[in-house]
Design a protein around this motif. Structure first.
Motif, mmCIF file in Angstrom:
data_model
loop_
_atom_site.group_PDB
_atom_site.id
_atom_site.type_symbol
_atom_site.label_atom_id
_atom_site.label_comp_id
_atom_site.label_asym_id
_atom_site.label_seq_id
_atom_site.Cartn_x
_atom_site.Cartn_y
_atom_site.Cartn_z
ATOM 1 N N PRO A 1 0.654 -1.107 -0.146
ATOM 2 C CA PRO A 1 -0.009 0.087 -0.028
ATOM 3 C C PRO A 1 0.881 1.397 0.356
ATOM 4 O O PRO A 1 1.840 1.241 0.866
ATOM 5 C CB PRO A 1 -0.852 -0.249 1.206
ATOM 6 N N PRO A 2 0.431 2.250 -0.705
ATOM 7 C CA PRO A 2 0.982 3.440 -0.914
ATOM 8 C C PRO A 2 1.147 4.483 0.462
ATOM 9 O O PRO A 2 -0.019 4.348 1.019
ATOM 10 C CB PRO A 2 0.837 3.965 -2.046
ATOM 11 N N HIS A 3 1.870 5.124 0.629
ATOM 12 C CA HIS A 3 1.843 6.338 1.801
ATOM 13 C C HIS A 3 2.757 7.410 1.259
ATOM 14 O O HIS A 3 3.718 7.401 1.144
ATOM 15 C CB HIS A 3 1.992 5.848 3.138
ATOM 16 N N ASP A 4 2.192 8.520 1.118
ATOM 17 C CA ASP A 4 2.866 9.848 1.092
ATOM 18 C C ASP A 4 4.258 9.547 0.021
ATOM 19 O O ASP A 4 4.934 10.164 0.466
ATOM 20 C CB ASP A 4 3.552 10.268 2.431
ATOM 21 N N GLY A 5 3.807 9.114 -1.032
ATOM 22 C CA GLY A 5 4.711 9.115 -2.206
ATOM 23 C C GLY A 5 5.639 7.894 -1.951
ATOM 24 O O GLY A 5 6.522 7.695 -3.175
ATOM 25 N N GLY A 6 5.758 7.152 -0.758
ATOM 26 C CA GLY A 6 6.416 5.951 -0.787
ATOM 27 C C GLY A 6 5.662 4.506 -0.433
ATOM 28 O O GLY A 6 4.205 4.638 -0.929
ATOM 29 N N ASP A 7 6.247 3.759 0.104
ATOM 30 C CA ASP A 7 5.463 2.410 0.550
ATOM 31 C C ASP A 7 4.857 2.928 2.320
ATOM 32 O O ASP A 7 5.754 3.111 2.900
ATOM 33 C CB ASP A 7 6.066 1.311 0.583
ATOM 34 N N ALA A 8 3.756 2.276 2.437
ATOM 35 C CA ALA A 8 3.307 2.222 3.892
ATOM 36 C C ALA A 8 4.094 1.203 4.586
ATOM 37 O O ALA A 8 4.721 0.329 3.949
ATOM 38 C CB ALA A 8 1.897 1.743 3.915
ATOM 39 N N LEU A 9 4.179 1.040 5.860
ATOM 40 C CA LEU A 9 4.837 0.259 6.539
ATOM 41 C C LEU A 9 3.778 -0.765 7.151
ATOM 42 O O LEU A 9 3.275 -0.448 8.070
ATOM 43 C CB LEU A 9 5.698 0.837 7.837
ATOM 44 N N TYR A 10 3.710 -1.848 6.508
ATOM 45 C CA TYR A 10 2.614 -2.872 6.761
ATOM 46 C C TYR A 10 2.786 -3.826 7.565
ATOM 47 O O TYR A 10 3.696 -4.533 7.407
ATOM 48 C CB TYR A 10 2.044 -3.296 5.416
ATOM 49 N N PHE A 11 2.421 -3.827 8.911
ATOM 50 C CA PHE A 11 2.427 -4.679 9.883
ATOM 51 C C PHE A 11 1.171 -5.403 10.208
ATOM 52 O O PHE A 11 0.900 -5.922 11.496
ATOM 53 C CB PHE A 11 2.976 -4.067 11.159
ATOM 54 N N CYS A 12 0.324 -5.679 9.276
ATOM 55 C CA CYS A 12 -1.062 -6.184 9.609
ATOM 56 C C CYS A 12 -1.352 -7.596 8.936
ATOM 57 O O CYS A 12 -2.328 -7.747 8.483
ATOM 58 C CB CYS A 12 -2.081 -5.165 9.145
ATOM 59 N N GLY A 13 -0.071 -8.236 8.481
ATOM 60 C CA GLY A 13 -0.399 -9.423 7.652
ATOM 61 C C GLY A 13 -1.112 -10.385 8.607
ATOM 62 O O GLY A 13 -1.504 -11.568 8.309
ATOM 63 N N ASN A 14 -1.158 -10.147 10.038
ATOM 64 C CA ASN A 14 -1.966 -11.183 11.056
ATOM 65 C C ASN A 14 -3.178 -10.709 10.666
ATOM 66 O O ASN A 14 -4.036 -11.714 11.281
ATOM 67 C CB ASN A 14 -1.302 -10.885 12.311
ATOM 68 N N SER A 15 -3.718 -9.934 10.155
ATOM 69 C CA SER A 15 -5.249 -9.746 9.965
ATOM 70 C C SER A 15 -5.697 -9.710 8.317
ATOM 71 O O SER A 15 -6.581 -10.585 8.119
ATOM 72 C CB SER A 15 -5.622 -8.118 10.338
ATOM 73 N N LEU A 16 -4.789 -9.026 7.475
ATOM 74 C CA LEU A 16 -5.285 -9.402 5.953
ATOM 75 C C LEU A 16 -3.795 -9.473 5.566
ATOM 76 O O LEU A 16 -3.147 -8.258 5.429
ATOM 77 C CB LEU A 16 -5.888 -8.445 5.593
ATOM 78 N N GLY A 17 -3.430 -10.411 4.741
ATOM 79 C CA GLY A 17 -1.963 -10.333 4.016
ATOM 80 C C GLY A 17 -2.339 -9.541 2.831
ATOM 81 O O GLY A 17 -3.226 -9.293 2.421
ATOM 82 N N LEU A 18 -1.091 -9.043 2.278
ATOM 83 C CA LEU A 18 -0.970 -8.094 1.060
ATOM 84 C C LEU A 18 -1.283 -9.087 -0.163
ATOM 85 O O LEU A 18 -1.129 -10.443 -0.108
ATOM 86 C CB LEU A 18 0.468 -7.625 0.938
ATOM 87 N N GLN A 19 -1.537 -8.606 -1.226
ATOM 88 C CA GLN A 19 -2.018 -8.935 -2.407
ATOM 89 C C GLN A 19 -0.799 -9.361 -3.279
ATOM 90 O O GLN A 19 -0.058 -8.651 -3.584
ATOM 91 C CB GLN A 19 -2.762 -8.019 -3.193
ATOM 92 N N PRO A 20 -0.507 -10.680 -3.630
ATOM 93 C CA PRO A 20 0.445 -11.233 -4.323
ATOM 94 C C PRO A 20 0.133 -10.574 -5.940
ATOM 95 O O PRO A 20 -1.017 -10.447 -6.237
ATOM 96 C CB PRO A 20 0.251 -12.655 -4.291
ATOM 97 N N LYS A 21 1.105 -10.250 -6.647
ATOM 98 C CA LYS A 21 0.990 -9.535 -7.760
ATOM 99 C C LYS A 21 0.686 -10.498 -8.649
ATOM 100 O O LYS A 21 -0.101 -10.160 -9.818
ATOM 101 C CB LYS A 21 2.318 -9.015 -8.265
ATOM 102 N N THR A 22 0.615 -11.906 -8.754
ATOM 103 C CA THR A 22 0.395 -13.003 -9.506
ATOM 104 C C THR A 22 -1.280 -13.251 -9.468
ATOM 105 O O THR A 22 -1.872 -13.915 -10.199
ATOM 106 C CB THR A 22 1.010 -14.110 -9.378
ATOM 107 N N VAL A 23 -1.868 -12.555 -8.358
ATOM 108 C CA VAL A 23 -3.199 -13.068 -8.123
ATOM 109 C C VAL A 23 -4.323 -12.673 -9.427
ATOM 110 O O VAL A 23 -5.262 -13.144 -9.679
ATOM 111 C CB VAL A 23 -3.848 -12.394 -6.870
ATOM 112 N N ARG A 24 -3.975 -11.221 -9.813
ATOM 113 C CA ARG A 24 -4.800 -10.940 -10.997
ATOM 114 C C ARG A 24 -4.721 -11.813 -12.073
ATOM 115 O O ARG A 24 -5.746 -12.011 -12.770
ATOM 116 C CB ARG A 24 -4.505 -9.245 -11.286
#
Length: 426
Positions: free
Chosen positions: A30-53
């Motif tokens: 996820p983006p934030h302020d022109g860069g990447d967010a610091l995502y520490f929530c994989g214990n709740s919802l993991g990030l989307q693999p780019k191959t999913v689409r």
């Protein structure tokens, strides 16, 4: 003794030397302020693999071009689609392939397993669980006790935490099983406690429960894809889990279930459906249900292809990375975040999660010493600054450095963001 340093140069050097660093590029951050967010929530919802689409679009293409014939002539024929995730999921949970199946949702699977494995009698009516369990488990277990005509106030036995911050010791579990085991039909505990992040010793709990004649099952929602599990060797009778957390299969993704192979051909009562029927004769459409041996025999309906495609895509990454390597990185990455908090934020935060690496996975749960209102203020500060964790009532912030896509630099950035709040709120 560790070699940790609270500097950007050290964190960047660790990330550069990380043999799993390329897997981060396999995910949408996820983006934030022109860069990447610091995502520490994989214990709740993991990030989307780019191959999913592409995985979903392939099935949409087969649907549009082949329609019903895609069950047999698709690039990945739908008739067998749930089997395409079987081996990889078995490897992730430490099971034999025929012991696991992807189906339904966690809550549905928990009820289906209890139809077979919670068989209360007047002499042995009780379920043993943890106090403060995730609501799905509490609701499901209480409703099962009532469904069988028993009284949850007497027959739902909850083990109270006995350690600091809500930790439940193995000794407390041992005492509860020794005291109540003679009247317990089922022990149902988590692999990882959702609020504290504490890891439980599955094999020891199974050993204790079976010695008292109890069936033992586990909710592994926060353990699968997080820990290097050995479900088969643990001897557990069954387990259930979701796949949208560490397994990155998407919101509301298809869940998983484990049934130990000793029950593979057992004549257990179950709620039956046609996809659980022996596949060799399923399409003869006979009136008598003949279960497929193994976990597949607990299926009800044909698998949801578009929902399984993301799980298949994500599990391919787990196969490439390997759970042993992921667990090793997780221990060190979580250890670094733990060390940073204890070193730089000891006056502000208490870590609820056990300090022993054997008793935790990727999740660290923290409390703000100043109380719940201050905790909510810190959580809002983290959100504003692109540090994504989550809040669990009454006063816990959960941060989970997930080894597939989190970095040492992320851990340092999160702690620096907390330190900036600490400086302004002092």
């Amino acid at each position: 003794m560790n070699d940790f340093e609270a500097t950007r140069a050290w964190a960047e050097a660790q990330d550069a030397a990380d043999p799993l660093r390329s897997f981060r590029d396999a995910f949408h951050i996820p983006p934030h302020d022109g860069g990447d967010a610091l995502y520490f929530c994989g214990n709740s919802l993991g990030l989307q693999p780019k191959t999913v689409r592409a995985a979903i679009e392939a099935e949409l293409a087969d649907w549009s071009e082949l329609a019903v014939e895609a069950h047999f002539r698709g690039r990945s024929p739908w008739m067998h689609y749930h089997e395409y995730v079987r081996d990889a999921m078995a490897e992730v949970v430490g099971a034999q392939p025929h012991e696991v199946v992807a189906m339904n949702s966690l809550g549905v699977n928990l009820h289906l397993m209890m139809v077979s494995f919670y068989r209360p009698t007047a002499e042995r009516p009780a379920i043993l669980m943890e106090a403060g369990a995730f609501p799905t488990d509490r609701y499901a277990l209480e409703s099962q006790v009532r469904f069988h005509g028993f009284d949850p106030s007497r027959d739902l036995v909850e083990i109270a935490p006995d350690g600091p911050g809500g930790i439940l010791s193995l000794e407390a579990i041992e005492r509860a099983i020794a005291e109540h085991g003679h009247r317990v039909a089922l022990i149902l505990l988590p692999g990882v406690q959702y609020r504290t992040g504490q890891v439980f010793d599955l094999a020891r709990i199974v050993q204790l429960g079976h010695a008292q004649g109890c069936v033992v099952g586990f909710d592994l929602a926060h353990a699968v894809g997080n820990l290097a599990l050995a479900l088969h060797d643990s001897g557990a009778d069954f387990a259930v889990w979701c796949t949208y957390k560490y397994l990155n299969a998407g919101p509301g993704a298809v869940a998983g279930a484990f049934v130990h192979e000793r029950h593979a051909r057992a004549e257990l009562p179950r709620f039956a459906g046609w996809w659980g029927h022996d596949k060799a004769t399923r399409f003869q459409m006979g009136p008598q249900f003949v279960p497929t041996p193994g976990a597949d025999g607990w299926q009800l309906s044909n698998p949801p292809i578009l929902a399984l495609a993301p799980l298949r895509a994500s599990l391919e990454l787990f196969t490439q990375a390997g759970m042993a390597r992921l667990a090793a990185k997780s221990r060190r990455l979580t250890g670094y975040l733990d060390w940073l908090i204890r070193t730089r934020l000891a006056e502000t935060l208490d870590i609820v999660t056990p300090n022993d690496p054997a008793q935790r996975g990727a999740q660290l749960s923290v409390r703000v010493r100043a109380g719940r209102d201050a905790g909510r203020a810190l959580f809002a500060h983290l959100e504003r600054h692109g540090v994504i964790g989550d809040w669990r009532e009454p006063d816990v912030i959960r941060l989970s450095p997930t080894p597939l896509y989190n970095r040492y630099l992320d851990c340092l950035g999160a702690v620096e963001t907390i330190a900036s709040w600490q400086a302004t709120s002092a």
